[in-house]
Design an enzyme around this catalytic site. Structure first.
Site, PDB file in Angstrom:
ATOM      1  N   GLY A   1      14.510  -0.357  32.008  1.00 51.32           N
ATOM      2  CA  GLY A   1      13.346   0.461  31.734  1.00 51.32           C
ATOM      3  C   GLY A   1      13.386   1.633  32.694  1.00 51.32           C
ATOM      4  O   GLY A   1      14.467   2.054  33.119  1.00 51.32           O
TER       5      GLY A   1
ATOM      6  N   HIS B   1      17.379  -6.075  32.442  1.00 51.87           N
ATOM      7  CA  HIS B   1      16.047  -5.499  32.322  1.00 51.87           C
ATOM      8  C   HIS B   1      16.202  -4.000  32.538  1.00 51.87           C
ATOM      9  O   HIS B   1      16.398  -3.530  33.665  1.00 51.87           O
ATOM     10  CB  HIS B   1      15.087  -6.085  33.360  1.00 51.87           C
ATOM     11  CG  HIS B   1      13.734  -5.435  33.317  1.00 51.87           C
ATOM     12  ND1 HIS B   1      12.663  -6.006  32.665  1.00 51.87           N
ATOM     13  CD2 HIS B   1      13.284  -4.251  33.807  1.00 51.87           C
ATOM     14  CE1 HIS B   1      11.610  -5.214  32.760  1.00 51.87           C
ATOM     15  NE2 HIS B   1      11.961  -4.136  33.451  1.00 51.87           N
TER      16      HIS B   1
ATOM     17  N   HIS C   1      12.010  -7.755  39.315  1.00 47.03           N
ATOM     18  CA  HIS C   1      11.936  -8.012  37.865  1.00 47.03           C
ATOM     19  C   HIS C   1      12.119  -9.495  37.558  1.00 47.03           C
ATOM     20  O   HIS C   1      12.549  -9.854  36.457  1.00 47.03           O
ATOM     21  CB  HIS C   1      12.989  -7.198  37.088  1.00 47.03           C
ATOM     22  CG  HIS C   1      12.769  -5.719  37.124  1.00 47.03           C
ATOM     23  ND1 HIS C   1      13.807  -4.824  37.360  1.00 47.03           N
ATOM     24  CD2 HIS C   1      11.645  -4.965  36.955  1.00 47.03           C
ATOM     25  CE1 HIS C   1      13.322  -3.599  37.333  1.00 47.03           C
ATOM     26  NE2 HIS C   1      12.013  -3.655  37.095  1.00 47.03           N
TER      27      HIS C   1
ATOM     28  N   ASN D   1      -1.062  -7.010  34.826  1.00 44.41           N
ATOM     29  CA  ASN D   1       0.264  -6.475  35.173  1.00 44.41           C
ATOM     30  C   ASN D   1       0.089  -4.992  35.483  1.00 44.41           C
ATOM     31  O   ASN D   1      -0.003  -4.154  34.583  1.00 44.41           O
ATOM     32  CB  ASN D   1       1.227  -6.684  34.010  1.00 44.41           C
ATOM     33  CG  ASN D   1       2.664  -6.324  34.371  1.00 44.41           C
ATOM     34  OD1 ASN D   1       2.910  -5.595  35.329  1.00 44.41           O
ATOM     35  ND2 ASN D   1       3.605  -6.817  33.600  1.00 44.41           N
TER      36      ASN D   1
ATOM     37  N   ASP E   1      13.381  10.204  31.366  1.00 43.92           N
ATOM     38  CA  ASP E   1      13.253   9.354  30.183  1.00 43.92           C
ATOM     39  C   ASP E   1      14.572   9.384  29.417  1.00 43.92           C
ATOM     40  O   ASP E   1      15.031  10.459  29.004  1.00 43.92           O
ATOM     41  CB  ASP E   1      12.112   9.866  29.309  1.00 43.92           C
ATOM     42  CG  ASP E   1      11.741   8.902  28.191  1.00 43.92           C
ATOM     43  OD1 ASP E   1      12.663   8.383  27.523  1.00 43.92           O
ATOM     44  OD2 ASP E   1      10.534   8.686  27.965  1.00 43.92           O
TER      45      ASP E   1
ATOM     46  N   GLY F   1      16.166  -1.340  27.154  1.00 41.08           N
ATOM     47  CA  GLY F   1      16.982  -2.417  26.591  1.00 41.08           C
ATOM     48  C   GLY F   1      16.594  -2.781  25.172  1.00 41.08           C
ATOM     49  O   GLY F   1      17.443  -3.117  24.345  1.00 41.08           O
ATOM     50  N   GLU F   2      15.301  -2.689  24.872  1.00 42.07           N
ATOM     51  CA  GLU F   2      14.811  -3.065  23.541  1.00 42.07           C
ATOM     52  C   GLU F   2      14.946  -1.949  22.514  1.00 42.07           C
ATOM     53  O   GLU F   2      15.035  -2.221  21.313  1.00 42.07           O
ATOM     54  CB  GLU F   2      13.332  -3.466  23.633  1.00 42.07           C
ATOM     55  CG  GLU F   2      13.066  -4.724  24.432  1.00 42.07           C
ATOM     56  CD  GLU F   2      11.584  -4.929  24.684  1.00 42.07           C
ATOM     57  OE1 GLU F   2      10.788  -4.662  23.756  1.00 42.07           O
ATOM     58  OE2 GLU F   2      11.215  -5.328  25.804  1.00 42.07           O
TER      59      GLU F   2
ATOM     60  N   GLY G   1      12.409   1.462  35.714  1.00 36.62           N
ATOM     61  CA  GLY G   1      13.091   0.696  36.737  1.00 36.62           C
ATOM     62  C   GLY G   1      14.057  -0.248  36.037  1.00 36.62           C
ATOM     63  O   GLY G   1      13.760  -0.704  34.921  1.00 36.62           O
TER      64      GLY G   1
ATOM     65  N   LYS H   1      -1.576  -3.261  32.314  1.00 34.69           N
ATOM     66  CA  LYS H   1      -1.490  -4.042  31.082  1.00 34.69           C
ATOM     67  C   LYS H   1      -2.301  -5.318  31.252  1.00 34.69           C
ATOM     68  O   LYS H   1      -2.029  -6.113  32.163  1.00 34.69           O
ATOM     69  CB  LYS H   1      -0.031  -4.392  30.764  1.00 34.69           C
ATOM     70  CG  LYS H   1       0.851  -3.197  30.480  1.00 34.69           C
ATOM     71  CD  LYS H   1       2.288  -3.632  30.199  1.00 34.69           C
ATOM     72  CE  LYS H   1       3.181  -2.431  29.940  1.00 34.69           C
ATOM     73  NZ  LYS H   1       4.590  -2.842  29.689  1.00 34.69           N
TER      74      LYS H   1
ATOM     75  N   ARG I   1      15.091   6.913  40.208  1.00 35.08           N
ATOM     76  CA  ARG I   1      15.664   6.334  41.424  1.00 35.08           C
ATOM     77  C   ARG I   1      17.182   6.412  41.387  1.00 35.08           C
ATOM     78  O   ARG I   1      17.805   6.213  40.348  1.00 35.08           O
ATOM     79  CB  ARG I   1      15.221   4.879  41.580  1.00 35.08           C
ATOM     80  CG  ARG I   1      13.799   4.722  42.064  1.00 35.08           C
ATOM     81  CD  ARG I   1      13.330   3.288  42.046  1.00 35.08           C
ATOM     82  NE  ARG I   1      12.569   2.973  40.841  1.00 35.08           N
ATOM     83  CZ  ARG I   1      12.076   1.789  40.548  1.00 35.08           C
ATOM     84  NH1 ARG I   1      12.261   0.777  41.379  1.00 35.08           N
ATOM     85  NH2 ARG I   1      11.391   1.595  39.434  1.00 35.08           N
TER      86      ARG I   1
ATOM     87  N   ARG J   1      15.271   8.660  26.478  1.00 31.76           N
ATOM     88  CA  ARG J   1      15.147   9.250  25.146  1.00 31.76           C
ATOM     89  C   ARG J   1      15.350  10.761  25.199  1.00 31.76           C
ATOM     90  O   ARG J   1      16.035  11.334  24.340  1.00 31.76           O
ATOM     91  CB  ARG J   1      13.773   8.914  24.551  1.00 31.76           C
ATOM     92  CG  ARG J   1      13.574   7.450  24.224  1.00 31.76           C
ATOM     93  CD  ARG J   1      12.129   7.142  23.895  1.00 31.76           C
ATOM     94  NE  ARG J   1      11.259   7.347  25.053  1.00 31.76           N
ATOM     95  CZ  ARG J   1       9.975   7.012  25.088  1.00 31.76           C
ATOM     96  NH1 ARG J   1       9.399   6.475  24.027  1.00 31.76           N
ATOM     97  NH2 ARG J   1       9.243   7.225  26.165  1.00 31.76           N
TER      98      ARG J   1
ATOM     99  N   GLU K   1       6.467 -10.442  30.147  1.00 30.77           N
ATOM    100  CA  GLU K   1       6.104 -10.920  31.477  1.00 30.77           C
ATOM    101  C   GLU K   1       4.772 -11.665  31.434  1.00 30.77           C
ATOM    102  O   GLU K   1       4.539 -12.569  32.246  1.00 30.77           O
ATOM    103  CB  GLU K   1       6.021  -9.736  32.447  1.00 30.77           C
ATOM    104  CG  GLU K   1       7.374  -9.124  32.775  1.00 30.77           C
ATOM    105  CD  GLU K   1       7.247  -7.802  33.511  1.00 30.77           C
ATOM    106  OE1 GLU K   1       8.073  -7.546  34.409  1.00 30.77           O
ATOM    107  OE2 GLU K   1       6.348  -7.019  33.182  1.00 30.77           O
TER     108      GLU K   1
ATOM    109  N   ARG L   1       0.732 -10.206  38.284  1.00 38.02           N
ATOM    110  CA  ARG L   1       2.100  -9.874  38.662  1.00 38.02           C
ATOM    111  C   ARG L   1       2.069  -9.054  39.951  1.00 38.02           C
ATOM    112  O   ARG L   1       1.373  -8.050  40.042  1.00 38.02           O
ATOM    113  CB  ARG L   1       2.786  -9.050  37.573  1.00 38.02           C
ATOM    114  CG  ARG L   1       4.197  -8.621  37.968  1.00 38.02           C
ATOM    115  CD  ARG L   1       4.693  -7.440  37.168  1.00 38.02           C
ATOM    116  NE  ARG L   1       5.987  -6.971  37.670  1.00 38.02           N
ATOM    117  CZ  ARG L   1       6.432  -5.739  37.520  1.00 38.02           C
ATOM    118  NH1 ARG L   1       5.703  -4.841  36.886  1.00 38.02           N
ATOM    119  NH2 ARG L   1       7.613  -5.384  38.002  1.00 38.02           N
TER     120      ARG L   1
END
Length: 362
Positions: free
Chosen positions: A171, A169, A143, A7, A244, A294-295, A173, A14, A202, A246, A345, A54
């Protein structure tokens, strides 16, 4: 079947080795520029019976997982300018793995495939029909691997069979998918991954007249415009700093007015598009959060759930705060369940890879 999933993001890599759905080895490279070594070393240490990749954009021809060959690689390469942040890196992963393991079957799993079930009304741009036909202009959506896994896993967690699922989803993106009885009926991204929600860097959907004015009036050159929309807009553009979430939330807590506005714009974009997705499904049975934001951002989950309260969405504050993945965070009295699903994923890629390689020959 032991499957290595590759990925490649816009700047990261990943690697996961799965035996059925169980992850038996993993390795992440945060700043990856297409080097062969990480893939070679991982494969030589762990081995695999198959490799699943992916790839973001499959265009109008790749409508599902497919075994990699030279014609497919050439076709996917031709789509690079439609998703420049991700497609090139995915192609680097394909080539590197083919070099390291030339005799191991490889399968391409495209994000756009999940959205091939979009009704024509949802997938068609109101452009001259000859443009749409000649250049394959349509809303492809992205996604898809994440939305496919999250909507199914979310239904398992909530004990909801089929129904109307809003998959979020979120993140760097971000996109939403309206999934009715397992089929995507609408989504927020379009011909490229730039349409839809406000994201980290974006802009999301912008009035095309505004963009035309910027170019035709000489305010901005076309190349600068597209670079800015992809890399210097969204949360980063509104704050003049980090994209970000956060960092934006931390600055907002310190009464930074730019950060406060950036968060409000981001949250309103999410709400506006969520409402459109729910309308496309004719209602809502399950709300699913996945992806890094989201998490891991309970405040954003609480804000969206609160604004969708008129639909019967309600989260339990303690469950929402305590949860990072794979849990039902609904209040006991909620008519619509809300769950958080760890983004996997890799599980979806491995599932599709096995499906293709074990399919009976025709």
């Amino acid at each position: 079947m032991r499957v290595l999933t590759v990925n490649a993001g816009s700047s990261s890599l990943k690697l996961r080795l799965l035996d059925d759905d169980e992850q038996v080895a993993s390795h992440d490279v945060q700043r990856w520029r297409g080097e062969v070594e990480p893939i070679r070393d991982f494969f030589h240490e762990h081995g695999a019976q198959a490799v699943g990749h992916r790839v973001v954009h499959g265009g109008p021809k790749v409508l599902g997982p497919a075994v990699l060959d030279e014609p497919l690689l050439r076709y996917l390469t031709s789509l690079t300018d439609l998703a420049p942040l991700h497609q090139a890196r995915a192609l680097d992963g394909l080539r590197a793995t083919s070099q390291c393991a030339p005799d191991t079957p490889a399968v391409v799993c495209v994000d756009t495939a999940f959205h091939t079930t979009l009704p024509e009304a949802a997938g068609t741009y109101a452009l001259p029909k000859e443009w749409n036909r000649h250049w394959s202009l349509r809303r492809y959506g992205f996604h898809g691997l994440s939305h496919g896994y999250a909507s199914r896993r979310g239904a398992e967690l909530a004990g909801v069979a089929g129904g109307r699922v809003l998959s979020c989803h979120l993140g760097a993106g971000a996109s939403l998918a309206a999934v009715r009885d397992g089929r995507c009926v609408d989504t927020t991204m379009g011909f490229t991954p730039d349409e839809g929600l406000v994201m980290a860097t974006r802009s999301g959907s912008i009035d095309p007249g505004l963009l035309g004015w910027l170019v035709t009036s000489g305010k901005v050159e076309p190349d600068e415009l597209f670079t800015t929309l992809q890399k210097r807009s969204g949360l980063a553009g509104l704050t003049g700093g980090s994209g970000d979430l956060r960092d934006v939330l931390a600055a907002r807590a310190d009464c930074d007015l730019d950060a406060e506005l950036a968060y409000d714009v981001y949250a309103h974009s999410l709400l506006r598009h969520a409402g459109a997705m729910v309308a496309a499904m004719g209602g809502l049975d399950l709300l699913v959060f996945t992806g890094g934001v989201g998490e891991h951002q309970p405040p954003l989950r609480a804000d969206l759930a609160g604004n969708l309260g008129f639909l019967g969405v309600e989260v339990d504050p303690d469950r929402n705060t305590a949860t990072g993945s794979d849990a039902d965070i609904s209040s006991d009295s909620a008519a619509v369940r809300t769950v958080v699903v760890e983004s996997r994923e890799d599980v979806e890629i491995a599932r599709q890879t096995r499906e293709v390689l074990t399919r009976p020959a025709r």
